[in-house]
Design a protein around this motif. Structure first.
Motif, mmCIF file in Angstrom:
data_model
loop_
_atom_site.group_PDB
_atom_site.id
_atom_site.type_symbol
_atom_site.label_atom_id
_atom_site.label_comp_id
_atom_site.label_asym_id
_atom_site.label_seq_id
_atom_site.Cartn_x
_atom_site.Cartn_y
_atom_site.Cartn_z
ATOM 1 N N ASP A 58 0.830 -1.211 0.000
ATOM 2 C CA ASP A 58 0.000 0.000 0.000
ATOM 3 C C ASP A 58 0.863 1.258 0.000
ATOM 4 N N CYS A 60 4.060 1.582 -0.857
ATOM 5 C CA CYS A 60 4.834 1.700 -2.097
ATOM 6 C C CYS A 60 3.974 2.278 -3.211
ATOM 7 N N ALA A 61 2.707 1.872 -3.250
ATOM 8 C CA ALA A 61 1.801 2.427 -4.269
ATOM 9 C C ALA A 61 1.599 3.922 -4.050
ATOM 10 N N ARG A 62 1.424 4.345 -2.795
ATOM 11 C CA ARG A 62 1.271 5.776 -2.507
ATOM 12 C C ARG A 62 2.516 6.553 -2.905
ATOM 13 N N ALA A 64 4.726 5.746 -5.049
ATOM 14 C CA ALA A 64 4.872 5.756 -6.508
ATOM 15 C C ALA A 64 3.934 6.783 -7.138
ATOM 16 N N ARG A 65 2.713 6.897 -6.584
ATOM 17 C CA ARG A 65 1.762 7.855 -7.154
ATOM 18 C C ARG A 65 2.262 9.292 -7.041
ATOM 19 N N ILE A 66 2.969 9.591 -5.959
ATOM 20 C CA ILE A 66 3.449 10.965 -5.797
ATOM 21 C C ILE A 66 4.840 11.169 -6.420
ATOM 22 N N GLY A 67 5.387 10.108 -7.024
ATOM 23 C CA GLY A 67 6.597 10.270 -7.811
ATOM 24 C C GLY A 67 7.900 10.046 -7.078
ATOM 25 N N ARG A 70 9.483 4.102 -8.041
ATOM 26 C CA ARG A 70 9.106 3.538 -9.333
ATOM 27 C C ARG A 70 9.457 2.063 -9.317
ATOM 28 N N ASP A 91 12.655 6.974 -7.476
ATOM 29 C CA ASP A 91 12.520 7.654 -8.753
ATOM 30 C C ASP A 91 13.251 8.988 -8.632
ATOM 31 N N ARG A 94 12.379 12.720 -11.340
ATOM 32 C CA ARG A 94 11.297 13.699 -11.374
ATOM 33 C C ARG A 94 11.571 14.948 -10.555
#
Length: 404
Positions: A58, A60-62, A64-67, A70, A91, A94
């Motif tokens: 969960d 890691c998904a959050r 990743a969503r905010i950049g 990855r 990541d 960005r």
């Protein structure tokens, strides 16, 4: 009689706060784990952090969503059946953070990526300028760097300054060599840049850089001794830097140095500040005919060119720095000591002299800064990166929109 429905469960404000703190802590732990071990599988993060696989997935998904995270390009195969593990990594393509370090002769502005690497930097002279002018030039210089670095989106901005810096209020309370007193740095720089601005002392900034990106990563306690024009220290234990009331911890400028002979402005003799400062080194070099300027790198260059007097001056200073480090070791007993001092950074004989002065087995615990060629550029950005890695969800919530 009709049965009445049970009243809805009430969630107390304290429960909400606890849940928010838990999410913040878990996100921080996961981002730090990826920084240290990435590319890394989510199952490995769960094992390293003790968090549940569901919680790791969960978060890691959050992230990743905010950049900030990855998925790595190539899945990592396992030896059994089932789908291959897809590792995650930072990541670093960005976002950047901005950094400002205000030294006595000049300001360093910089951009750092999420791994603490310097993307761009510039030095701006500020002699004779008022604090507001220094900060305005720094903000404008940072904007110029961003304009020259396409694709870099700033998350936030860190400002590092020597002397007494109150982190909570973002104020330089006192910097005697600059003549600054009660300067509202955060307010001034934020108004000029529109970014979230974080302010701290440069020794604390650099101890955080060492913990996150340097050789001190993983150490349970770290002392950082900064010896430039200003002499400051910072101490971190169990991943926390000690600040003290109004962030005054680390003010060691007027501790007495054994064998010191220089008169100090405070009225005493032999204070660390007056004995160890770069101003004193450069004055002694001028008196000895080694150089005619106020740049300590001229003394290092002369020593590297074979000037025995320059080499002696640097070794003598390193020994005095070792004496100061030994004093702090006696009091704090850290696992690791990091020293930022010009001779120690660039000359093995100076590092050997410092370690010899510290003495015994303790000398091996002392090392130079992990950032010898970029220490001031790293310092400012490290203030912002420390905040990001402690609270990545909040720190990324108000990212400015990408410029056209």
């Amino acid at each position: 009689m009709p049965r009445t429905a049970a009243p809805p469960a009430l969630v107390s404000p304290l429960t909400r706060v606890a849940d928010s703190d838990r999410r913040r802590t878990n996100a921080s732990v996961i981002l730090r784990s990826v920084l240290e071990h990435g590319p890394v599988a989510r199952s490995t993060i769960a094992r390293l952090t003790g968090l549940s696989p569901a919680s790791v997935t969960d978060h890691c998904a959050r992230l990743a969503r905010i950049g900030l995270l990855r998925e790595a390009a190539a899945p990592r195969r396992n030896n059994g059946v089932g789908r291959p593990h897809v590792p995650v990594d930072l990541d670093d393509s960005r976002f950047v953070v901005g950094g400002v370090h205000v030294a006595v002769p000049y300001t360093t502005v910089s951009l750092l990526d999420l791994r603490g690497r310097v993307v761009a930097r510039r030095e701006l002279s500020h002699r004779g300028l008022e604090p507001s002018e220094v900060l305005a030039r720094a903000a404008d210089g940072l904007g110029a760097l961003l304009g020259e670095t396409p694709g870099c989106r700033p998350l936030s901005l860190g400002v590092a300054v020597g002397g007494w810096v109150d982190r909570d209020s973002g104020t330089v309370v006192e910097h005697p060599l600059l003549g600054w007193r009660d300067v509202p740095v955060r307010e001034a720089v934020s108004a000029r840049t529109g970014l979230a601005v974080h302010v701290d002392g440069h020794a604390r900034a650099l101890v955080n850089a060492e913990r996150l990106f340097g050789r001190a990563r993983g150490s349970r306690s770290v002392l950082h001794l900064f010896v430039g024009n200003m002499v400051d220290a910072a101490f971190a234990t169990h991943d926390e830097v000690h600040h003290g009331p109004r962030s005054q911890a680390g003010s060691i400028a007027h501790l007495p140095l054994a064998g010191g002979t220089q008169p100090c402005d405070c009225g005493r003799v032999g204070c660390l500040q007056v004995e160890l400062s770069e101003r004193t080194l450069c004055r002694r070099a001028r008196e000895a005919g080694v150089s005619d300027g106020a740049n300590p790198m001229q003394v290092v260059a002369a020593a590297d060119a074979g000037d025995p007097v320059a080499a002696r001056l640097l070794r003598e200073r390193a020994r005095m720095v070792g004496r100061a480090a030994g004093l702090l070791l006696d009091v704090l007993n850290p696992e690791r000591v990091v020293v930022t001092e010009v001779g120690v950074l660039f000359r093995e004989d100076c590092l050997a002299a410092l370690r010899d002065e510290v003495g015994g087995g303790r000398g091996a615990t002392v090392s130079p800064s992990s950032f010898p060629d970029s220490v001031l550029a790293v310092a400012g950005g490290a203030v912002a990166l420390d905040v990001l890695y402690r609270d990545p969800l909040t720190s990324s919530a108000d990212v400015p929109p990408q410029r056209s």
